[in-house]
Enzyme design. Sequence first.
Site, PDB file in Angstrom:
ATOM      1  N   ALA A  67       4.492   0.755   9.845  1.00  0.00           N
ATOM      2  CA  ALA A  67       5.629   1.399   9.178  1.00  0.00           C
ATOM      3  C   ALA A  67       5.097   2.470   8.223  1.00  0.00           C
ATOM      4  CB  ALA A  67       6.463   0.385   8.415  1.00  0.00           C
ATOM      5  N   PHE A  68       5.972   3.405   7.866  1.00  0.00           N
ATOM      6  CA  PHE A  68       5.494   4.566   7.098  1.00  0.00           C
ATOM      7  C   PHE A  68       4.999   4.178   5.708  1.00  0.00           C
ATOM      8  CE2 PHE A  68       8.293   6.116   3.660  1.00  0.00           C
ATOM      9  CZ  PHE A  68       9.264   5.143   3.695  1.00  0.00           C
ATOM     10  N   LYS A  69       5.357   2.986   5.243  1.00  0.00           N
ATOM     11  CA  LYS A  69       4.950   2.589   3.901  1.00  0.00           C
ATOM     12  C   LYS A  69       3.434   2.430   3.783  1.00  0.00           C
ATOM     13  CE  LYS A  69       9.294   1.387   2.175  1.00  0.00           C
ATOM     14  NZ  LYS A  69      10.187   1.102   3.313  1.00  0.00           N
ATOM     15  N   ASP A  70       2.749   2.369   4.921  1.00  0.00           N
ATOM     16  CA  ASP A  70       1.283   2.320   4.872  1.00  0.00           C
ATOM     17  C   ASP A  70       0.700   3.535   4.147  1.00  0.00           C
ATOM     18  OD1 ASP A  70       0.763  -0.140   6.171  1.00  0.00           O
ATOM     19  OD2 ASP A  70       1.025   0.782   8.132  1.00  0.00           O
ATOM     20  N   ALA A 121       1.168   2.821   0.364  1.00  0.00           N
ATOM     21  CA  ALA A 121       0.481   1.608  -0.091  1.00  0.00           C
ATOM     22  C   ALA A 121      -1.029   1.777  -0.033  1.00  0.00           C
ATOM     23  CB  ALA A 121       0.932   0.425   0.757  1.00  0.00           C
TER      24      ALA A 121
END
Length: 429
Positions: free
Chosen positions: A103-106, A109
């Site tokens: 997911a793009f949150k990588d 994060a």
Amino acid sequence: MQYISTRGETEPVGFREALFTGLAPDGGLFMPESIPRLDAEIFTGERSFAELAAMMIHPFIGEEIEQADLLDIAESAFSFPVPLVPLGDGVQILELFHGPTLAFKDFAARFMALAMQHFLEQDGEHLTILVATSGDTGGAVADAFHMLDGISVVVLYPAGRVSAIQRAQLTTLGGNVTVLEIDGSFDDCQRMVKQVFRDDELRASRRLSSANSINVGRLLPQSVYYAWAWKQAGGDQPVVFSVPCGNFGNLTAGILAARMGLPVERFIAATNANDVFPTFLRGEGFHPRASEHTLSNAMDVGSPSNLDRMRTLFGDDVGAMREHISSWSFTDDETAQAIQRTYSEHGYLADPHTAVGLLGLERHLDSTDGEAGIVLSTAHPAKFSDILVEIIDEAIPLPQSLTHSMGLEKRFHEMPADSSALKHFLLKS
Ligand SMILES: *Cc1c(COP(=O)(O)O)cnc(C)c1O
């Protein structure tokens, strides 16, 4: 670069302090005090994603991280491809889901984890990362900090509101990652985290930091892929970006990129039934409310926290916002139809969040006679295979990393939606 609070009652701080503090002491969100206008060559020149990232992020950090170290951080953080895939009819999809948790949150994060690690190495202190997630943030954050020395991670997620895969990704890491399943909504989780952050007793006992979308360290890396996509798309014309929105961190980062000088024609803020923003943008006021459960669960947000940042960026002028942003909300039925249609017409399987982005771009192109645009694809379809199977009636193969974590033992603690329970848990752990 100094960072100021959206509430204006906190002394300006440097990047490092804004990164570790998370929420500003006055309850506001940190924002860079000014947005540097970048040399156009930064956007047009030939360079790798990591090089572009280091150049775009450097002005926001200044000398707090040396340029060579910043490039190292970017190279480790963004070690996966970021393809722009043509769907046909002028629509392109920016696939932001090739990182470890799909997911793009990588992006956010991993950059944050490595930046924090860089600073912590200098002072040897222990840090607890506290994060509320509606699905993907927690997995990305936990994965990014997993096994890093001197850091523990505590993740809160709403019971029954995250997918089986998201839950498996969160609860099977172990080690320095503790997971709390909250009997409540995502908004409850977020409220608990915010309240605990304001608790003096707890703050005195341990060093706390947030890693969800309120942390300014998340915004910076998310600006980079807008510039990357613009370049891949030809790098000459201003482009339209359609962004599936929940907490509006992704969109806020896009606006930052535009302020840095990236040629953007318009942003589309596409939401699911949680339509607080489209309502606000129509000039009908900001009415936060309990979030509604939808197919695109990572966007089930009833009170998007980054709205304060967006208001700051537009001088609290909704009319000015409307000149740059359009916003619509879409139902689950529309989302399911978009998934089906995109699959049958183009052979492309979009996850429910990406489908909301596709609907947003479609609505924009229909209403303006526009021809082209880029949809930000925020999650790998396999993460939502339980939903997609029902819609396209075909089996969806899981990537190997997912089948692996599905098979591991799940570990979590159950907790009521009560911030004092969280406080006591933290005090004794
Ligand atoms: C978090 C998330 C979103 C929403 O992003 P915001 O920055 O909160 O607006 C959209 N899609 C997926 C898959 C997400 O995980």
